[in-house]
Design an enzyme around this catalytic site. Structure first.
Site, PDB file in Angstrom:
ATOM      1  N   TYR A  18      19.575  35.427  -1.495  1.00  0.00           N
ATOM      2  CA  TYR A  18      18.426  36.333  -1.333  1.00  0.00           C
ATOM      3  C   TYR A  18      17.180  35.774  -2.020  1.00  0.00           C
ATOM      4  O   TYR A  18      16.116  36.385  -1.990  1.00  0.00           O
ATOM      5  CB  TYR A  18      18.766  37.726  -1.900  1.00  0.00           C
ATOM      6  N   GLU A  95      22.796  27.844 -10.692  1.00  0.00           N
ATOM      7  CA  GLU A  95      22.433  29.229 -11.040  1.00  0.00           C
ATOM      8  C   GLU A  95      22.827  29.578 -12.479  1.00  0.00           C
ATOM      9  O   GLU A  95      22.953  30.752 -12.816  1.00  0.00           O
ATOM     10  CB  GLU A  95      23.111  30.200 -10.054  1.00  0.00           C
TER      11      GLU A  95
HETATM   12  C1  SIN Z   1      19.771  33.420  -4.614  1.00  0.00           C
HETATM   13  O1  SIN Z   1      18.955  32.693  -4.043  1.00  0.00           O
HETATM   14  O2  SIN Z   1      20.589  34.094  -3.952  1.00  0.00           O
HETATM   15  C2  SIN Z   1      19.840  33.489  -6.108  1.00  0.00           C
HETATM   16  C3  SIN Z   1      18.530  33.446  -6.791  1.00  0.00           C
HETATM   17  C4  SIN Z   1      17.784  32.144  -6.674  1.00  0.00           C
HETATM   18  O3  SIN Z   1      18.378  31.070  -6.857  1.00  0.00           O
HETATM   19  O4  SIN Z   1      16.579  32.185  -6.388  1.00  0.00           O
END
Ligand code: SIN
Length: 187
Positions: A18, A95
């Site tokens: 997301y 992450e």
């Molecule tokens: C995601 O993209 O789902 C996690 C948050 C990010 O890495 O921006």
């Protein structure tokens, strides 16, 4: 029972992005489609001291916040069973700035009844980089002043907003921050 466990261990898995994972998954997948999760909203409430900021000047990246009737559009990726372990290991490193894995139901539309279970990285309020709510003007100022190993924080905001427009997703919070960051840049 044992057979069931073995099946689960060797099954393809879904990952939901997301944030940056929408425009830059960086892993192999079999297929992808825009998907929505219900009961959550996307917010620039997670601090970034690695990708989009540094410890002295953290950037702001997105996390998910529980909200009744909330929806959050993103991208669902199907990962082949043979790749799952490597993909999760590399995403756990990418992450590592405060995100942890959670499982949620991914739907193809807000009206769908059935979905698939997907793995999602969430920056929960108890992680050390969590910044929490702030006025949009302050978030935009923080974004303008932050830059990390993956580039300027403003670029993250623009790429996220573009990626959401590309999948036809509405997100007033993201689009407001994008507009404010652009306004500060132009001033
Ligand atoms: C995601 O993209 O789902 C996690 C948050 C990010 O890495 O921006």
């Amino acid at each position: 029972m044992y057979e069931c466990d073995l099946k689960a261990m060797h099954a393809d898995k879904w990952i939901f992005g997301y944030g940056s994972l929408i425009w830059n998954p960086g892993f192999n997948y079999i297929k992808k489609y825009p998907a929505v999760i219900q009961g959550w909203v996307r917010r620039f409430w997670q601090g970034s001291t690695d990708h989009r900021g540094v410890p002295e000047a953290p950037g702001r990246v997105v996390t998910l916040e529980l909200q009744e009737h909330g929806v959050c559009w993103g991208m669902a990726y199907k990962v082949a069973s043979a790749d799952v372990e490597n993909v999760i290991n590399s995403l756990n490193i990418r992450e590592q700035g405060g995100y942890s894995l959670k499982k949620l139901k991914l739907l193809k539309s807000v009206k769908s009844k059935n979905g698939v279970i997907g793995m999602i990285y969430i920056g929960k309020p108890d992680n050390p980089n969590y910044l929490g709510p702030e006025k949009s003007e302050k978030i935009a100022e923080q974004v303008i002043n932050a830059r990390g190993a993956s580039g300027p924080n403003a670029q993250y905001v623009y790429r996220l907003a573009d990626a959401l427009r590309n999948i036809g997703a509405e997100d007033p919070h993201v689009f407001e921050i994008e507009r404010m960051v652009k306004d500060i840049e132009k001033a």
